[in-house]
Design a protein around this motif. Structure first.
Motif, PDB file in Angstrom:
ATOM      1  N   VAL A 146       0.855  -1.176   0.000  1.00 21.34           N
ATOM      2  CA  VAL A 146       0.000   0.000   0.000  1.00 21.34           C
ATOM      3  C   VAL A 146       0.898   1.235   0.000  1.00 21.34           C
ATOM      4  O   VAL A 146       1.992   1.212   0.556  1.00 21.34           O
ATOM      5  N   VAL A 147       0.430   2.272  -0.658  1.00 22.13           N
ATOM      6  CA  VAL A 147       1.139   3.542  -0.673  1.00 22.13           C
ATOM      7  C   VAL A 147       0.310   4.535   0.128  1.00 22.13           C
ATOM      8  O   VAL A 147      -0.904   4.655  -0.085  1.00 22.13           O
ATOM      9  N   CYS A 148       0.954   5.227   1.053  1.00 17.65           N
ATOM     10  CA  CYS A 148       0.278   6.200   1.907  1.00 17.65           C
ATOM     11  C   CYS A 148       0.984   7.549   1.802  1.00 17.65           C
ATOM     12  O   CYS A 148       2.211   7.597   1.693  1.00 17.65           O
ATOM     13  N   ARG A 149       0.213   8.581   1.898  1.00 16.95           N
ATOM     14  CA  ARG A 149       0.760   9.943   2.013  1.00 16.95           C
ATOM     15  C   ARG A 149       0.348  10.446   3.381  1.00 16.95           C
ATOM     16  O   ARG A 149      -0.846  10.514   3.695  1.00 16.95           O
ATOM     17  N   LEU A 150       1.307  10.767   4.206  1.00 17.44           N
ATOM     18  CA  LEU A 150       1.060  11.236   5.566  1.00 17.44           C
ATOM     19  C   LEU A 150       1.462  12.697   5.667  1.00 17.44           C
ATOM     20  O   LEU A 150       2.590  13.055   5.313  1.00 17.44           O
ATOM     21  N   GLU A 151       0.551  13.525   6.129  1.00 17.21           N
ATOM     22  CA  GLU A 151       0.830  14.943   6.370  1.00 17.21           C
ATOM     23  C   GLU A 151       0.519  15.232   7.827  1.00 17.21           C
ATOM     24  O   GLU A 151      -0.565  14.896   8.316  1.00 17.21           O
ATOM     25  N   ILE A 152       1.469  15.849   8.516  1.00 19.27           N
ATOM     26  CA  ILE A 152       1.309  16.178   9.930  1.00 19.27           C
ATOM     27  C   ILE A 152       1.537  17.669  10.106  1.00 19.27           C
ATOM     28  O   ILE A 152       2.470  18.238   9.531  1.00 19.27           O
ATOM     29  N   GLY A 153       0.685  18.288  10.905  1.00 20.03           N
ATOM     30  CA  GLY A 153       0.834  19.695  11.219  1.00 20.03           C
ATOM     31  C   GLY A 153       0.698  19.924  12.712  1.00 20.03           C
ATOM     32  O   GLY A 153      -0.207  19.390  13.350  1.00 20.03           O
ATOM     33  N   VAL A 154       1.628  20.683  13.272  1.00 20.71           N
ATOM     34  CA  VAL A 154       1.578  21.065  14.683  1.00 20.71           C
ATOM     35  C   VAL A 154       1.309  22.563  14.722  1.00 20.71           C
ATOM     36  O   VAL A 154       2.066  23.351  14.139  1.00 20.71           O
ATOM     37  N   TYR A 155       0.234  22.934  15.387  1.00 21.79           N
ATOM     38  CA  TYR A 155      -0.185  24.329  15.455  1.00 21.79           C
ATOM     39  C   TYR A 155      -0.264  24.739  16.926  1.00 21.79           C
ATOM     40  O   TYR A 155      -0.068  23.919  17.823  1.00 21.79           O
TER      41      TYR A 155
END
Length: 136
Positions: A64-73
């Motif tokens: 499986v191919v995943c795109r992970l985006e994480i943001g710390v605000y």
């Protein structure tokens, strides 16, 4: 925290696994030292559980191919995980922890206890969104 910390990563299984997610989070926490240990633990546990579930259940045997985006605000930590796996039927409403003898079914209730979670399937991708409000 003066600025948001945002990072993205493409995960391809195999060879990548949840250790890849751990490594990304380690780098993010180094850039956001003001996030409490409790918030880090809760978010990281939820995200690792989610990633492990996607790797295990969305995979049809070819990876499986995943795109992970994480943001710390200043007020929250968010992640969006998009995967190429097959669509899933995962009811998020009214989920409860299964009984002690159950061999599965704990992942989503555990995640829900730690973060807010949303799921949708569109354009041949699963999209999971989690968010943790930060303690003041």
């Amino acid at each position: 925290m003066p600025e948001a910390v945002q990072r993205a990563l493409t995960i391809t299984t195999p060879p990548d696994d949840v250790d890849t997610v751990h490594d990304l989070l380690e780098n993010i926490w180094a850039e956001a030292p003001n996030i409490s240990m409790k918030d880090r633990f809760c978010f990281e546990t939820a995200l690792i559980e989610l990633a492990a579930n996607v790797i295990q259940h969305a995979d049809d045997g070819s990876g499986v191919v995943c795109r992970l985006e994480i943001g710390v605000y200043a007020d929250r930590v968010d992640a969006v995980l998009r995967d190429s796996g097959r669509a899933v039927s995962v009811p998020l409403e009214g989920r409860e922890m299964p009984d002690d003898m159950a061999e599965s079914g704990r992942g989503i209730p555990l995640i829900q206890a730690l973060v807010d979670i949303e799921y949708l399937h569109a354009n041949d991708f699963n999209e999971w969104r989690i968010s943790r409000r930060l303690n003041a």
